[in-house]
Design an enzyme around this catalytic site. Structure first.
Site, PDB file in Angstrom:
ATOM      1  N   ASP A 500      16.532   1.927   7.449  1.00 59.02           N
ATOM      2  CA  ASP A 500      16.674   2.428   6.083  1.00 59.02           C
ATOM      3  C   ASP A 500      18.119   2.872   5.888  1.00 59.02           C
ATOM      4  OD1 ASP A 500      15.941   3.399   3.526  1.00 59.02           O
ATOM      5  OD2 ASP A 500      15.685   5.406   4.348  1.00 59.02           O
ATOM      6  N   THR A 502      19.312   5.401   3.019  1.00 61.46           N
ATOM      7  CA  THR A 502      19.441   6.767   2.555  1.00 61.46           C
ATOM      8  C   THR A 502      18.803   7.735   3.545  1.00 61.46           C
ATOM      9  OG1 THR A 502      19.273   5.923   0.306  1.00 61.46           O
ATOM     10  CG2 THR A 502      19.032   8.293   0.602  1.00 61.46           C
ATOM     11  N   GLU A 628      26.364  10.874  -9.773  1.00 58.66           N
ATOM     12  CA  GLU A 628      26.575  11.609 -11.013  1.00 58.66           C
ATOM     13  C   GLU A 628      26.841  13.084 -10.727  1.00 58.66           C
ATOM     14  OE1 GLU A 628      25.103   9.452 -14.527  1.00 58.66           O
ATOM     15  OE2 GLU A 628      26.912   9.276 -13.334  1.00 58.66           O
ATOM     16  N   LYS A 675      24.715  -2.898 -14.948  1.00 60.28           N
ATOM     17  CA  LYS A 675      25.631  -2.274 -13.978  1.00 60.28           C
ATOM     18  C   LYS A 675      26.587  -1.282 -14.645  1.00 60.28           C
ATOM     19  CE  LYS A 675      25.641  -6.270 -10.865  1.00 60.28           C
ATOM     20  NZ  LYS A 675      24.742  -7.111 -11.654  1.00 60.28           N
ATOM     21  N   THR A 803      16.684  -1.205   1.974  1.00 63.68           N
ATOM     22  CA  THR A 803      16.840  -0.004   1.169  1.00 63.68           C
ATOM     23  C   THR A 803      16.292  -0.231  -0.229  1.00 63.68           C
ATOM     24  OG1 THR A 803      18.452   1.544   0.219  1.00 63.68           O
ATOM     25  CG2 THR A 803      19.175  -0.719   0.544  1.00 63.68           C
ATOM     26  N   ASP A 919      13.426   7.571   7.539  1.00 66.46           N
ATOM     27  CA  ASP A 919      13.234   9.022   7.496  1.00 66.46           C
ATOM     28  C   ASP A 919      12.362   9.478   6.334  1.00 66.46           C
ATOM     29  OD1 ASP A 919      15.886  10.398   5.516  1.00 66.46           O
ATOM     30  OD2 ASP A 919      15.175   8.341   5.552  1.00 66.46           O
ATOM     31  N   ASP A 923       9.213   4.728   4.160  1.00 66.46           N
ATOM     32  CA  ASP A 923       9.477   3.921   5.358  1.00 66.46           C
ATOM     33  C   ASP A 923       8.266   3.842   6.286  1.00 66.46           C
ATOM     34  OD1 ASP A 923      12.203   3.599   4.594  1.00 66.46           O
ATOM     35  OD2 ASP A 923      12.634   5.601   5.349  1.00 66.46           O
TER      36      ASP A 923
END
Length: 1192
Positions: A500, A502, A628, A675, A803, A919, A923
């Site tokens: 993974d 993130t 952001e 995008k 991901t 994590d 997953d």
């Protein structure tokens, strides 16, 4: 303008030839530019019929003529279809058996068909169908299936099933060889250990499930009280008066009851507090937040730690009081349960209004189970429960994992069984099939049953437990937990690692690193200059600011705006450019500041907001992306702070403390197709309207005005591993905005092709925008990710990153983590909608060499396209084959189910061992589908680590886990397994020689206790001490990860090494038995003691011969076993005679103390072991293994 867009291009027959040219132009276009994927979306599906006999071009020859037209590809040769008996023999029988089994399973476990449903608010009893309980169940068995299930898992292995049959045969008097305990004690021990271990694991799973199912939630209910005009019902009863004489009045009052998570039903109205887990899939009806929206954390569902904004149904949010939810007649129509966590279709209907209110529901109105409420308190109506929730449907059932070493040993035991049968048949044949030969055959099968030692299972299981203990006690990888103790050897056989992104490779903590204005660039060390420029820019015209604020919307501000716009363009100063860039970054986002409730404020106001502390220290930011938040925090650090925001406005605080208010006119959220994201705001002080936009460089480069630096600087930042965003603006007049708003509103009301028409209207604004700046944000990697990935690559492990993030983010992290090297090309697999496009795209990818592949989950398995599962449906084998040749693969926008599907595809097509590491809760399916699952305890909770086979605390620990512990576990188990087999083979060889000398009689050489002692107290400790052996020091294994490549080839345990041990056993068994018979011919009565003593000494010496690195416990085990044997010679002498004890054959203690006995036993032992020592020395000198150079 939107209506002029050609949405349905009609292709005539005459244009058929030009279609392939358009497709070729489409696929030869460089780069996935904006709108590049629009041309091929409406092609006719009948073209796929021509591809039935056209394989993918798997060589370069066919591309010389016309590379891009799939009509020119050579046709496949049609293979002759097998029929009749030939089909049945060549695999048809297996197909028939599988089909019958699947049919029986479907009949026994018939699943209820999932249907759409109508859910009435607060009325579970109105549900038309029965829905599943809202309980979490991760247990493998129940009370009735536990014992049968565990026994099946054990006896499905040939080794255990064989010993069960052998043990049961001892109940037949004609087949009885020895004592029952010699067969049932080891088998019972193995089963007892296995059942106890499974029971403990199952009980732990039961406790975890019970804890989750017992969580309490508040359910809204209505209490109905019955009154009469003169008093309560109770008064009427006391007065013995007829209740019918009084008019009745029903009064409804709102109430709350606490219910367990497992008792929640479809239709219930559930209150979920802040930081509380959502127990089931719900439609969002009401919130305590004034804006009518809230944020939720979805990290346990999709792996993204970004907070998602959810909007309450406007009809219920506008209700004056909470109790009005029961006074209205309303229902929710929801689609049938499905896997897709990113979409939802439904409607909300209120019937008691005139006219009825119909409100469309989408994904932003839903609250999925296993997500966490991040702001406010929410009320929702339950629409899906239990196994119909999105989180459960995306979680696969846990399966019992079996290591590759266990499968290989299972194959070897089958070979040993074949040898056992052949040997028994040979003995009966040499007997001449005299007498009841079939009974003698069975007796020989039992006599030679030690060829397949039951202690193999015991030793390996104890070894696995020892490896797990060593892993958890390793101080270099603290916090590591072994949750599945049956597959530690798998850590040494891995070829593919699927990880993974993130929280696994990255910390998911964004840090602002770079601001580029074209002529000047600012880094982390020069941010104080930006701060001073921003401070000065807001101090230069304080009078103008105050006057503007006082004028508000006064028309007198218009001449000022016109005069500003009419002034000639001059080159802006650096200070003004910085001010414009910072203001744009502070305004163009979807971030909301949140203030925590004051500590100590209590009181039960009905769903009202608590008092809040609006100080800077108490402010936190919530957004759908950590990028952001990083940008807004940076603007706060340089002086421009976002202090409040709702759906209609936002406020910024300047360095001097002045608050600027901006009205939000329009928001254009970020999408993976566009995008980019944009916002139109009006400054309340000047009434100036500005359109701000930011996005990826590939999307923004064609929108902004001409410049000569953007592309170069974007490349420079990407090489540094920074995530880049281009920021631009355009000032609009009131007339321009009004014209845009009217066209935009019309496009949003369109019934057909609404998305395309809205996009066309927005694109009319995206012209000649002023380029303000380029930002660079870094997603900080986990500690030592780069050296760990490099170590794994050097070890021959191929790494795939799966991901749920966007393509640009995934590609950027792949570069910054060095998963993809800087000089390596990247091939981005374009989205495909039909078979023809998939065919062309795969051929285009085939022509590229040594490039990393980036593919979207939508391309693999798209549920939105008319042709679903395009690539995997038609070209599964070709896609996996091409992907496996890549040095690295990145799969983005993957759902949990797609992650597990990719793992399964790799296992099926490559037959190699796979490892998945993650994590988050998203997953879990991937971890359970892999041969070896590793979970990381991180910010996303412990769900992945609890479901994994191994749990670690940091990604870098995987290096030592594989290189050191994986290597040692596999090498030790291979040596241990083969040595235990050798121990059984050598005694069976001696039994064969003994029976041959005694005219092929089926008489046992050694009595029951000696056979049990031989496999336990006499040799168990030295043999088991092999689990402490190591061929390479841990430091060397990490320093030279190339040594790991040899493990994946399986050379430590193969048919070659097995045959070598068989030859050694035959040689040693023959020498020991013939030596005892020849040298002790005069003392033949003592042949048992003589041969058994030599056998024990030989086994102890063979252990010493096998050991590569000595440990003090090994020396203790050798001398302890020797001492036990010498003591047993004195105290258990009745077992060392030939035949039964009743015949009077006892061991003479005086005989074993003579010099003759000692030197003859020593001579037999030396002859059996010395040649093997010489051969081992010569092999080590002439052909040393790769690790021997390092260990020396």
């Amino acid at each position: 303008m939107a209506d002029q867009i050609p949405l349905y291009p009609v292709r005539s027959a005459a244009a058929a030839a030009a279609a392939s040219q358009r497709r070729a132009a489409y696929y030869s276009a460089a780069g996935p530019g904006p709108g590049a994927d629009r041309r091929g979306r409406y092609q006719l599906e009948d073209e796929s019929a021509h591809l039935d006999e056209m394989p993918l071009m798997m060589s370069e020859e066919g591309f010389e003529n016309d590379e891009s037209d799939y009509h020119t590809l050579p046709r496949a040769r049609l293979t002759r279809r097998k029929r009749g008996l030939e089909w049945f023999v060549c695999g048809g029988w297996k197909f028939l058996c599988t089909s019958c089994c699947d049919w029986l399973i479907n009949v026994c476990q018939r699943k209820k068909e999932l249907k759409a449903r109508t859910v009435w608010l607060g009325c579970p009893e109105k549900c038309e169908e029965k829905h599943p309980r809202n309980s979490i169940k991760n247990q493998k068995y129940n009370v009735f299936t536990f014992i049968p299930g565990v026994l099946y898992e054990q006896f499905k292995f040939f080794l255990n099933l064989y010993f069960l049959v052998v043990s049961c045969s001892q109940f037949v008097p004609a087949l009885k060889i020895g004592y029952l305990y010699t067969y049932w004690a080891p088998l019972g021990f193995v089963l007892a250990v296995t059942i106890a271990r499974e029971a403990i694991d199952e009980f732990r799973r039961f406790q975890r499930d019970k804890e989750m199912n017992s969580q309490l939630y508040s359910k809204l209910t209505v209490r109905v009280s019955i009154y009469t005009c003169i008093g309560l019902y109770k008064v009427a009863m006391v007065c013995s008066m007829s209740l019918l004489n009084f008019p009745l009045k029903r009064i409804k009052s709102l109430g709350k009851v606490q219910v367990k998570s497992s008792d929640i039903q479809v239709g219930d109205l559930i209150i979920v507090e802040k930081n509380q887990r959502i127990p089931s899939d719900m439609v969002f009806l009401r919130t305590s937040e004034k804006a009518g929206s809230c944020f939720i954390r979805t990290d346990q569902l999709d792996g993204e730690t970004d907070w998602k904004l959810k909007v309450a149904v406007s009809c219920t949010q506008r209700l004056p009081a909470l109790g009005d939810l029961f006074s209205i007649s309303a229902y929710v129509y929801a689609q049938k349960p499905q896997l897709d966590i990113h979409s939802f279709e439904g409607t909300f209907t209120r019937e008691d209004s005139d006219p009825p209110i119909h409100e469309s529901l989408s994904i932003e109105n839903t609250l999925w189970a296993s997500t966490i409420v991040a702001s406010g308190t929410v009320i929702g109506v339950v629409i899906y429960t239990g196994k119909e929730t999105r989180s459960v449907m995306n979680t696969s059932n846990p399966k019992n994992k079996v290591g590759l070493l266990d499968l290989e040993l299972n194959q070897l035991t089958k070979a040993l069984f074949l040898a056992l049968v052949v040997l028994s048949v040979v003995m009966v044949t040499l007997q001449g099939f005299a007498g009841p030969w079939y009974r003698n055959l069975f007796r020989f099968l039992l006599l030679f049953s030690y060829i397949i030692p039951i202690s193999l299972r015991v030793n390996l299981d104890m070894g696995k437990a020892a490896y797990g203990w060593m892993i958890m006690k390793d101080e270099n990888i603290p916090g590591t937990v072994v949750r599945t103790s049956t597959i530690p050897e798998e850590l040494g056989r891995l070829v593919y690692l699927l990880t993974d992104k993130t929280g696994t490779l990255t910390q998911n903590e964004m840090v602002f690193k770079r601001l580029h204005l074209g002529t000047v660039s600012y880094g982390t060390d020069t941010m104080d200059e930006i701060q001073s420029h921003v401070f000065n820019s807001y101090l230069q015209h304080p009078v103008l600011k105050v006057h503007s604020q006082a004028s508000g919307h006064n028309p007198s501000s218009a001449p000022l705006r016109r005069s500003q716009s009419s002034t000639p363009k001059v080159k802006k100063s650096v200070s003004s450019r910085i001010h414009e860039a910072v203001k744009a970054i502070a305004l163009c986002h979807n971030v909301t500041p949140v203030y925590e409730a004051r500590a100590g404020v209590t009181g039960e106001t009905e769903f009202a907001e608590a008092d809040q502390d609006f100080s800077d220290e108490n402010r936190t930011y919530q957004a759908s992306s950590p990028d952001e938040v990083a940008l807004v925090r940076w603007t706060e650090s340089v002086g421009l702070t976002l202090v409040s925001r709702d759906l209609a406005s936002m406020q910024l605080k300047t360095p001097s403390g002045q608050v600027l208010t901006y009205c939000i006119l329009q928001m254009f959220p970020f999408t993976s197709e566009s995008k980019r994201m944009g916002i139109i705001v009006r400054d309340e002080s000047t009434a100036e309207i500005t359109f701000y936009m930011k996005g990826a460089d590939v999307a923004m480069s064609t929108i902004v005005q001409y410049n000569d630096w953007l592309e170069e600087e974007c490349g420079n930042m990407a090489r540094e591993g920074l995530r880049t965003l281009v920021v631009a603006k355009r000032t609009l007049t009131e007339e321009q905005y009004q014209d845009f708003e009217s066209r935009y509103s019309q496009a949003k009301l369109s019934i057909h092709d609404r998305t395309l028409k809205v996009a066309a209207v927005v694109e009319s604004l995206e012209r000649e925008m002023e380029l303000l700046c380029l930002t660079g944000v870094e997603d900080q990697l986990q500690a030592d990710v780069r050296p760990t990935l490099e170590m794994l690559r050097n070890a021959g492990i191929k790494i795939w990153m799966l991901t749920g993030d966007k393509l640009e983010t995934a590609t950027c992290i792949a570069k910054s983590s060095h998963l993809v090297s800087r000089t390596q090309d990247i091939h981005i697999f374009r989205p495909v909608t039909n078979r023809g496009e998939a065919h062309l795209e795969l051929n285009a990818f085939r022509r590229k060499h040594d490039c990393a592949l980036v593919i979207s989950g939508d391309s693999l398995e798209s549920s939105h396209n008319t042709v679903s599962q395009v690539c995997l449906r038609y070209y599964e084998h070709e896609l996996v084959e091409l992907a496996c040749q890549c040095p690295a693969v990145v799969c983005c926008r993957c759902s949990p189910t797609q992650k597990a599907h990719i793992v399964t595809l790799l296992r099926q097509h490559t037959r190699k061992r796979t490892c998945a590491i993650g994590d988050g809760g998203n997953d879990v399916s991937m971890i359970q589908a892999a041969d070896c699952g590793i979970g990381i305890e991180g910010k996303e909770g412990k769900q992945a680590s609890l479901a994994a086979d191994f749990s670690i605390t940091q990604f870098r620990h995987i290096g030592r886990l594989l290189m050191v512990h994986g290597r040692n576990s596999y090498k030790r188990s291979a040596a241990l397994g083969q040595f235990v087999m050798h121990r059984g083979l050598i005694i069976s060889t001696m039994q064969a020689v003994f029976s041959s000398v005694f005219y092929f009689a089926s008489v046992p050489l050694y009595q029951g206790f000696l056979m049990v002692g031989y496999a336990t107290i006499y040799t168990m400790f030295p043999v088991f001490s092999l689990v402490l052996d190591q061929d390479v020091k841990p430091e060397m294994a990490i320093l030279y990860p190339e040594l790991y490549k040899d493990l994946t080839k399986g050379r430590s345990l193969s048919f070659k090494t097995f045959l070598i041990w068989v030859l050694i056993s035959i040689y040693q068994g023959g020498i020991l038995m013939y030596g005892a018979l020849v040298l002790f011919e005069a003392e033949f009565v003592h042949v048992v003691a003589i041969s058994f003593t030599a056998l024990i000494l030989t086994e102890l010496l063979m252990v010493a011969l096998t050991i590569r690195t000595w440990h003090w416990l090994m020396v203790v085990a050798e001398f302890l076993s020797l001492g036990c044997y010498v003591a047993s010679l004195a105290f258990l002498n009745e077992y060392f005679g030939i035949g039964r004890v009743s015949f009077g054959a006892f061991l003479d203690v005086a005989f074993i103390t003579t010099v003759t006995f000692l030197w003859k036993v020593s001579a037999i032992t030396v002859v059996s072991c010395l040649p093997l020592y010489v051969l081992k020395y010569l092999k080590r000198k002439l052909s040393p293994p790769s690790y021997s150079k390092l260990s020396s």
